[in-house]
Design an enzyme around this catalytic site. Structure first.
Site, PDB file in Angstrom:
ATOM      1  N   CYS A 246       0.422   3.110  -5.616  1.00 47.38           N
ATOM      2  CA  CYS A 246       1.686   2.625  -6.189  1.00 47.38           C
ATOM      3  C   CYS A 246       1.478   1.311  -6.953  1.00 47.38           C
ATOM      4  O   CYS A 246       0.882   1.329  -8.020  1.00 47.38           O
ATOM      5  CB  CYS A 246       2.745   2.504  -5.089  1.00 47.38           C
ATOM      6  SG  CYS A 246       4.428   2.457  -5.746  1.00 47.38           S
ATOM      7  N   HIS A 331       2.894   8.130  -3.133  1.00 46.16           N
ATOM      8  CA  HIS A 331       2.545   7.678  -1.785  1.00 46.16           C
ATOM      9  C   HIS A 331       1.902   8.810  -0.977  1.00 46.16           C
ATOM     10  O   HIS A 331       2.607   9.651  -0.425  1.00 46.16           O
ATOM     11  CB  HIS A 331       3.793   7.180  -1.054  1.00 46.16           C
ATOM     12  CG  HIS A 331       4.302   5.867  -1.567  1.00 46.16           C
ATOM     13  ND1 HIS A 331       3.941   4.663  -1.010  1.00 46.16           N
ATOM     14  CD2 HIS A 331       5.117   5.578  -2.613  1.00 46.16           C
ATOM     15  CE1 HIS A 331       4.520   3.685  -1.675  1.00 46.16           C
ATOM     16  NE2 HIS A 331       5.240   4.221  -2.654  1.00 46.16           N
ATOM     17  N   GLU A 333       0.612   8.555   1.860  1.00 47.61           N
ATOM     18  CA  GLU A 333       0.983   8.379   3.275  1.00 47.61           C
ATOM     19  C   GLU A 333       2.411   8.850   3.535  1.00 47.61           C
ATOM     20  O   GLU A 333       2.850   8.906   4.693  1.00 47.61           O
ATOM     21  CB  GLU A 333       0.821   6.915   3.683  1.00 47.61           C
ATOM     22  CG  GLU A 333       1.963   5.991   3.320  1.00 47.61           C
ATOM     23  CD  GLU A 333       2.050   5.648   1.838  1.00 47.61           C
ATOM     24  OE1 GLU A 333       3.042   5.012   1.432  1.00 47.61           O
ATOM     25  OE2 GLU A 333       1.136   6.016   1.077  1.00 47.61           O
TER      26      GLU A 333
END
Length: 365
Positions: A246, A331, A333
């Site tokens: 990001c 993202h 994650e």
């Protein structure tokens, strides 16, 4: 209590207050996630922003201990269509209203979030104010227009000191520009020895930690507002395997000589399709960003585009094979969102494995 959301173009939305009864100014954005409002609230990348949730019912499963992505929320306001103050979920340990009150964050319910989202999509993000004041609109609008938007969000959300999450695997220096806990979870799950450092860490300080790899985290705001980080990345680039996520992706691009641009309304939600150019596969990704890397600035930088957004064609992934560095705008994650791209952490480990083997062979010669 009556609350008002006022936009800098003069739009006024009247609704019901929840959370803290305070006045707050921020950039008004929208998130399209159907669930995950707790992760959205606690994502440091929202620092300085008033977040509108497009899904109409928010708060229905409460707030729990496990789904925080930071130790506290950093958003400047929360806008919903319907606020549920009687949550029902076996994990619920409190209400959305209680959480916002605890951190002095105002919320407003009863807003036509479809209208608000269409306005932001058409006109772009803009400054807004949530207030319970009964002052005239003209007075509040004048105050809003004079209020500056912050540009020091990264310094506000980054750790102030170095700390470690010990492991027996690769040592990863995680540069915290506003890192979500999900990144740390993915690294520790893979047994990495993680050292978290502040956003203003120097290249010399990183070298003294003898990392096997460097991870540049997500974070809020304009990447050009953290020039020291760009210089540090530029100095360290090529010395260690590097993975940017990001804001870290944008900083990696700037350090490599590319450029970034502010988007009209950004990407925020858990349902953004991204194409991996090498395989032709499409992944559904979790995203939260206002800025993007300019594709036309990439030639001549040594960077290669690896992923693109299917909705608007923006750059979603980069790599520099020679310097063992890569990054993604989304993202991997997740939290909230799909975990389709968690394999990128495994790729990062593989790159560190290869680099370690090459160093061992070089010493053996």
């Amino acid at each position: 209590m009556r609350a008002r959301l006022i936009l800098e173009d003069g739009t006024e939305c009247v609704g019901t207050a929840f959370g803290a009864t305070t006045e707050s100014v921020g950039e008004v954005v929208f998130n399209t996630g159907l669930t995950g409002y707790q992760e959205v609230l606690s994502d440091p990348s929202y620092c300085g922003q008033i977040v509108t949730m497009t899904y109409p019912l928010i708060g229905n499963y409460g707030i729990n201990r496990d789904d925080f992505e930071a130790v506290r929320p950093y958003i400047h306001g929360f806008v919903v269509r319907e606020h549920c103050d009687t949550p029902s979920n076996w994990r619920s340990a409190g209400t959305l209203d209680e959480l916002l009150k605890a951190y002095d964050i105002p919320g407003i319910a009863g807003v036509d979030t479809r209208m608000l989202t269409r306005k932001i999509r058409y006109h772009g993000t803009m400054k807004g104010m949530i207030t319970t004041s009964e002052a005239p609109l003209s007075e509040l609008l004048d105050s809003l227009r004079r209020a500056p938007l912050m540009n020091d969000q990264v310094a506000r959300v980054s750790t102030k000191s170095v700390f470690s999450c010990p492991g027996t695997g690769h040592r990863v220096v995680l540069v915290d520009f506003g890192a979500k806990h999900g990144i740390l979870r993915e690294l520790t799950k893979r047994n990495c020895d993680v050292v978290v450092v502040p956003h203003n860490v120097t290249a010399a300080e990183i070298r003294r930690l003898h990392p096997d790899g460097i991870l540049l985290s997500n974070g809020p705001g304009d990447p050009k507002d953290v020039p020291q980080a760009i210089e540090t990345i530029r100095e360290i680039l090529g010395e260690y395997p590097l993975f940017g996520i990001c804001l870290g992706h944008q900083l990696f691009a700037l350090a490599s000589g590319a450029d970034t641009v502010k988007m009209k309304f950004g990407h925020r939600g858990g349902n953004h399709p991204v194409k991996e150019l090498a395989t032709g596969r499409t992944y559904i990704t979790s995203q939260n960003h206002s800025y993007a890397v300019k594709a036309e600035s990439i030639p001549g930088t040594g960077l290669e585009i690896t992923h693109v957004a299917l909705n608007d064609g923006t750059v979603e992934g980069l790599r520099n094979l020679e310097k063992r560095a890569f990054s993604v705008q989304y993202h991997p994650e997740a939290a909230p969102g799909p975990y389709d791209t968690g394999y990128l952490f495994d790729q990062f480990l593989e790159i560190m494995d290869t680099a370690k083997e090459e160093r061992a062979h070089a010493k053996a010669r």
